[in-house]
Design a protein around this motif. Structure first.
Motif, PDB file in Angstrom:
ATOM      1  N   VAL A 117       0.709  -1.051  -0.053  1.00  0.00           N
ATOM      2  CA  VAL A 117      -0.229  -0.036  -0.064  1.00  0.00           C
ATOM      3  C   VAL A 117       0.820   1.361  -0.164  1.00  0.00           C
ATOM      4  O   VAL A 117       2.043   1.385   0.687  1.00  0.00           O
ATOM      5  CB  VAL A 117      -1.097  -0.089   1.237  1.00  0.00           C
ATOM      6  N   GLN A 118       0.546   2.242  -0.799  1.00  0.00           N
ATOM      7  CA  GLN A 118       1.049   3.457  -0.910  1.00  0.00           C
ATOM      8  C   GLN A 118       0.321   4.787  -0.774  1.00  0.00           C
ATOM      9  O   GLN A 118      -0.684   4.612  -1.649  1.00  0.00           O
ATOM     10  CB  GLN A 118       1.921   3.541  -2.331  1.00  0.00           C
ATOM     11  N   LEU A 119       0.569   5.701  -0.061  1.00  0.00           N
ATOM     12  CA  LEU A 119      -0.353   6.675   0.020  1.00  0.00           C
ATOM     13  C   LEU A 119       0.147   7.988  -0.977  1.00  0.00           C
ATOM     14  O   LEU A 119       1.498   7.928  -0.859  1.00  0.00           O
ATOM     15  CB  LEU A 119      -0.370   7.245   1.509  1.00  0.00           C
ATOM     16  N   LEU A 120      -0.444   8.401  -1.684  1.00  0.00           N
ATOM     17  CA  LEU A 120      -0.078   9.388  -2.601  1.00  0.00           C
ATOM     18  C   LEU A 120      -0.755  10.814  -2.606  1.00  0.00           C
ATOM     19  O   LEU A 120      -1.589  11.050  -1.613  1.00  0.00           O
ATOM     20  CB  LEU A 120      -0.538   9.063  -4.132  1.00  0.00           C
ATOM     21  N   ASP A 121      -0.428  11.615  -2.950  1.00  0.00           N
ATOM     22  CA  ASP A 121      -0.995  13.189  -2.967  1.00  0.00           C
ATOM     23  C   ASP A 121      -1.662  13.405  -4.412  1.00  0.00           C
ATOM     24  O   ASP A 121      -1.356  12.616  -5.385  1.00  0.00           O
ATOM     25  CB  ASP A 121       0.226  14.112  -2.781  1.00  0.00           C
ATOM     26  N   PHE A 122      -2.641  14.294  -4.288  1.00  0.00           N
ATOM     27  CA  PHE A 122      -3.405  14.680  -5.566  1.00  0.00           C
ATOM     28  C   PHE A 122      -2.477  15.092  -6.786  1.00  0.00           C
ATOM     29  O   PHE A 122      -2.847  14.833  -7.816  1.00  0.00           O
ATOM     30  CB  PHE A 122      -4.440  15.445  -5.195  1.00  0.00           C
ATOM     31  N   ASP A 123      -1.361  15.805  -6.362  1.00  0.00           N
ATOM     32  CA  ASP A 123      -0.494  15.965  -7.226  1.00  0.00           C
ATOM     33  C   ASP A 123       0.427  15.018  -8.100  1.00  0.00           C
ATOM     34  O   ASP A 123       0.831  15.159  -9.036  1.00  0.00           O
ATOM     35  CB  ASP A 123       0.847  17.031  -6.770  1.00  0.00           C
ATOM     36  N   ASP A 124       0.210  13.694  -7.233  1.00  0.00           N
ATOM     37  CA  ASP A 124       0.677  12.554  -7.989  1.00  0.00           C
ATOM     38  C   ASP A 124      -0.032  12.000  -9.121  1.00  0.00           C
ATOM     39  O   ASP A 124       0.232  11.108  -9.761  1.00  0.00           O
ATOM     40  CB  ASP A 124       1.036  11.552  -7.032  1.00  0.00           C
ATOM     41  N   LEU A 125      -1.559  12.442  -9.354  1.00  0.00           N
ATOM     42  CA  LEU A 125      -2.309  11.882  -9.890  1.00  0.00           C
ATOM     43  C   LEU A 125      -2.434  12.601 -11.374  1.00  0.00           C
ATOM     44  O   LEU A 125      -2.774  13.979 -11.549  1.00  0.00           O
ATOM     45  CB  LEU A 125      -3.858  11.992  -9.422  1.00  0.00           C
ATOM     46  N   ASN A 126      -1.899  11.624 -12.417  1.00  0.00           N
ATOM     47  CA  ASN A 126      -1.872  12.445 -13.754  1.00  0.00           C
ATOM     48  C   ASN A 126      -3.465  12.797 -14.366  1.00  0.00           C
ATOM     49  O   ASN A 126      -4.169  12.174 -14.488  1.00  0.00           O
ATOM     50  CB  ASN A 126      -1.446  11.521 -14.916  1.00  0.00           C
ATOM     51  N   GLY A 127      -3.341  14.207 -14.464  1.00  0.00           N
ATOM     52  CA  GLY A 127      -4.574  14.908 -15.133  1.00  0.00           C
ATOM     53  C   GLY A 127      -5.525  15.195 -13.952  1.00  0.00           C
ATOM     54  O   GLY A 127      -6.777  15.734 -14.350  1.00  0.00           O
ATOM     55  N   TRP A 128      -5.204  15.082 -12.743  1.00  0.00           N
ATOM     56  CA  TRP A 128      -6.418  15.251 -11.733  1.00  0.00           C
ATOM     57  C   TRP A 128      -6.912  16.801 -11.835  1.00  0.00           C
ATOM     58  O   TRP A 128      -8.250  16.938 -11.577  1.00  0.00           O
ATOM     59  CB  TRP A 128      -5.635  15.241 -10.302  1.00  0.00           C
ATOM     60  N   ALA A 129      -6.047  17.745 -12.065  1.00  0.00           N
ATOM     61  CA  ALA A 129      -6.600  19.182 -11.959  1.00  0.00           C
ATOM     62  C   ALA A 129      -7.486  19.410 -13.186  1.00  0.00           C
ATOM     63  O   ALA A 129      -8.480  20.306 -13.212  1.00  0.00           O
ATOM     64  CB  ALA A 129      -5.418  20.157 -12.187  1.00  0.00           C
ATOM     65  N   THR A 130      -7.527  18.599 -14.278  1.00  0.00           N
ATOM     66  CA  THR A 130      -8.279  19.057 -15.369  1.00  0.00           C
ATOM     67  C   THR A 130      -9.607  18.138 -15.662  1.00  0.00           C
ATOM     68  O   THR A 130     -10.407  18.380 -16.702  1.00  0.00           O
ATOM     69  CB  THR A 130      -7.477  19.042 -16.945  1.00  0.00           C
ATOM     70  N   ASP A 131     -10.007  17.281 -14.565  1.00  0.00           N
ATOM     71  CA  ASP A 131     -11.048  16.337 -14.797  1.00  0.00           C
ATOM     72  C   ASP A 131     -12.330  17.122 -13.987  1.00  0.00           C
ATOM     73  O   ASP A 131     -12.158  18.302 -13.717  1.00  0.00           O
ATOM     74  CB  ASP A 131     -10.725  15.169 -13.821  1.00  0.00           C
ATOM     75  N   ASP A 132     -13.378  16.581 -14.537  1.00  0.00           N
ATOM     76  CA  ASP A 132     -14.664  17.145 -14.173  1.00  0.00           C
ATOM     77  C   ASP A 132     -15.112  16.780 -12.759  1.00  0.00           C
ATOM     78  O   ASP A 132     -15.982  15.503 -13.063  1.00  0.00           O
ATOM     79  CB  ASP A 132     -15.817  16.849 -15.301  1.00  0.00           C
ATOM     80  N   HIS A 133     -14.564  17.295 -11.873  1.00  0.00           N
ATOM     81  CA  HIS A 133     -14.806  16.672 -10.436  1.00  0.00           C
ATOM     82  C   HIS A 133     -16.349  16.367  -9.985  1.00  0.00           C
ATOM     83  O   HIS A 133     -16.818  15.852  -9.312  1.00  0.00           O
ATOM     84  CB  HIS A 133     -13.976  17.260  -9.383  1.00  0.00           C
ATOM     85  N   ALA A 134     -17.184  17.553 -10.481  1.00  0.00           N
ATOM     86  CA  ALA A 134     -18.654  17.769 -10.421  1.00  0.00           C
ATOM     87  C   ALA A 134     -19.248  16.709 -10.760  1.00  0.00           C
ATOM     88  O   ALA A 134     -20.227  16.078 -10.125  1.00  0.00           O
ATOM     89  CB  ALA A 134     -19.027  18.924 -10.827  1.00  0.00           C
ATOM     90  N   ALA A 135     -18.974  16.112 -12.006  1.00  0.00           N
ATOM     91  CA  ALA A 135     -19.727  15.013 -12.505  1.00  0.00           C
ATOM     92  C   ALA A 135     -19.065  13.642 -11.624  1.00  0.00           C
ATOM     93  O   ALA A 135     -20.206  12.786 -11.432  1.00  0.00           O
ATOM     94  CB  ALA A 135     -19.100  14.664 -13.993  1.00  0.00           C
ATOM     95  N   ALA A 136     -18.106  13.284 -11.084  1.00  0.00           N
ATOM     96  CA  ALA A 136     -17.806  12.421 -10.315  1.00  0.00           C
ATOM     97  C   ALA A 136     -18.499  12.576  -9.052  1.00  0.00           C
ATOM     98  O   ALA A 136     -18.946  11.380  -8.554  1.00  0.00           O
ATOM     99  CB  ALA A 136     -16.169  12.349  -9.945  1.00  0.00           C
ATOM    100  N   LEU A 137     -18.473  13.656  -8.498  1.00  0.00           N
ATOM    101  CA  LEU A 137     -19.316  13.832  -7.141  1.00  0.00           C
ATOM    102  C   LEU A 137     -20.800  13.579  -7.162  1.00  0.00           C
ATOM    103  O   LEU A 137     -21.153  12.832  -6.317  1.00  0.00           O
ATOM    104  CB  LEU A 137     -19.233  15.146  -6.766  1.00  0.00           C
ATOM    105  N   SER A 138     -21.417  13.714  -8.547  1.00  0.00           N
ATOM    106  CA  SER A 138     -22.748  13.546  -8.741  1.00  0.00           C
ATOM    107  C   SER A 138     -22.818  12.061  -8.705  1.00  0.00           C
ATOM    108  O   SER A 138     -24.046  11.664  -7.993  1.00  0.00           O
ATOM    109  CB  SER A 138     -23.194  14.125  -9.945  1.00  0.00           C
TER     110      SER A 138
END
Length: 338
Positions: free
Chosen positions: A23-44
């Motif tokens: 198991v490895q804990l990551l930061d959101f900066d480690d996720l490729n493309g995180w900043a440009t995703d449609d987070h609202a769609a995922a939250l829905s």
């Protein structure tokens, strides 16, 4: 829900591995493309099933999700990405909701039955070959409908749900109702083993075409998979909604995935980074399971309904990686020194 509760309890233990996986804990900066995703769609989509997750922390997050003013902030504030299974490549495939032609009654055209679960099936029962060759289910009133193509019926079982357009008008939706207890075997891999195709050539469409061109060998190939899926009829309250997933909630194209619940809690957000043709970096929600979906780095992406979705899903077999988003305290309890 009993299995889900045991999974969550296991995740809560202070350990450096989940089911013997690193198991490895990551930061959101480690996720490729995180900043440009449609987070609202995922939250829905997350809101659709978050109330079914067990645990006071999940319940609290569910309440916050209902009023979260900014979706990206919600996920970054309350979750941590967790990579389970090390740096080995994930395997992503695709699935969809097929549409078959059928009838409520048997005719010369519609003669292949879609069965309900027999009451005597507990544990491992008859294999696919035995069910079809002995006709043990005939005449018992277990037929939901009859369809006109045994190959499409086979793939309906692979997908686990679908729609049947009825002769004379109307349609019914069928969902997963149970299985015969045999492990799923990939007929695509079997075609590769037999030397018929190379791995990169295999897709659902290629398999269907080969079985139809080779009816005798094709029947034998389908019997290579002993797993047999039974169905239940599901009301179509809104034809625009997706089929019911393992959480008994409608799943959403391009935002819902099937996972192995031994590693990923059903209902949890999961960040996927699918490589290959048409790469996908997207926040998904784990809302389904599947017999072939096994392992920490394994996911099946739901592509939607109909032939176009089937063509897109049928060619997906790509590497990458996936990270489950867990509530912060729960994530840190996996690695006490993190």
């Amino acid at each position: 829900m009993r299995r889900l509760a045991s999974v969550i309890a296991f995740l809560m233990m202070a350990s450096v591995a989940v089911a013997d996986e690193p198991v490895q804990l990551l930061d959101f900066d480690d996720l490729n493309g995180w900043a440009t995703d449609d987070h609202a769609a995922a939250l829905s989509v997350f809101r659709n099933t978050c109330m079914d997750l067990e645990g006071s922390d999940w319940a609290a997050l569910c309440n916050v999700a209902e009023t979260a003013p900014d979706a990206r902030t919600f996920f970054e504030l309350f979750f941590r990405p967790v990579l389970i299974g090390g740096e080995g490549p994930a395997l992503f495939t695709g699935y969809y909701e097929p549409e078959l032609s059928g009838s409520r009654t048997r005719t010369s055209r519609y003669r292949f039955p879609v069965y309900r679960m027999p009451p005597e099936v507990t544990g491992q029962w008859l294999s696919r070959e035995q069910i079809e060759d002995t006709r043990v289910l005939e005449g018992r009133g277990l037929e939901i409908a009859w369809v006109d193509d045994p190959v499409e019926l086979f793939f309906l079982q692979i997908q686990g749900s679908g729609r049947i357009s009825l002769a004379g008008g109307g349609a019914i939706r069928v969902g997963y109702g149970g299985r015969n207890g045999h492990e799923y075997r990939s007929i695509g891999r079997e075609l590769v083993r037999r030397g018929v195709y190379q791995p990169h050539q295999v897709s659902a469409q290629v398999i269907q075409s080969w079985v139809r061109r080779n009816p005798s060998q094709g029947r034998d190939l389908l019997h290579h998979n002993p797993s047999y899926v039974f169905f239940r009829e599901v009301d179509i309250t809104d034809p625009n909604l997706g089929p019911l997933g393992a959480m008994n909630r409608n799943i959403t194209p391009h935002r819902s995935i099937a996972v192995d619940p031994d590693y990923t809690p059903l209902g949890a957000p999961v960040w996927i980074e699918k490589e290959g043709n048409g790469p996908i970096n997207r926040l998904m929600i784990a809302q389904d399971t599947g017999g072939a979906i096994q392992g920490a780095q394994r996911a099946d992406i739901f592509f939607g309904y109909g032939d176009e979705a089937g063509e897109a899903a049928g060619v997906i077999r790509d590497p990458g990686r996936m990270m489950v988003l867990l509530p912060i305290e729960r994530a840190h309890q996996l690695i006490p020194d993190a």
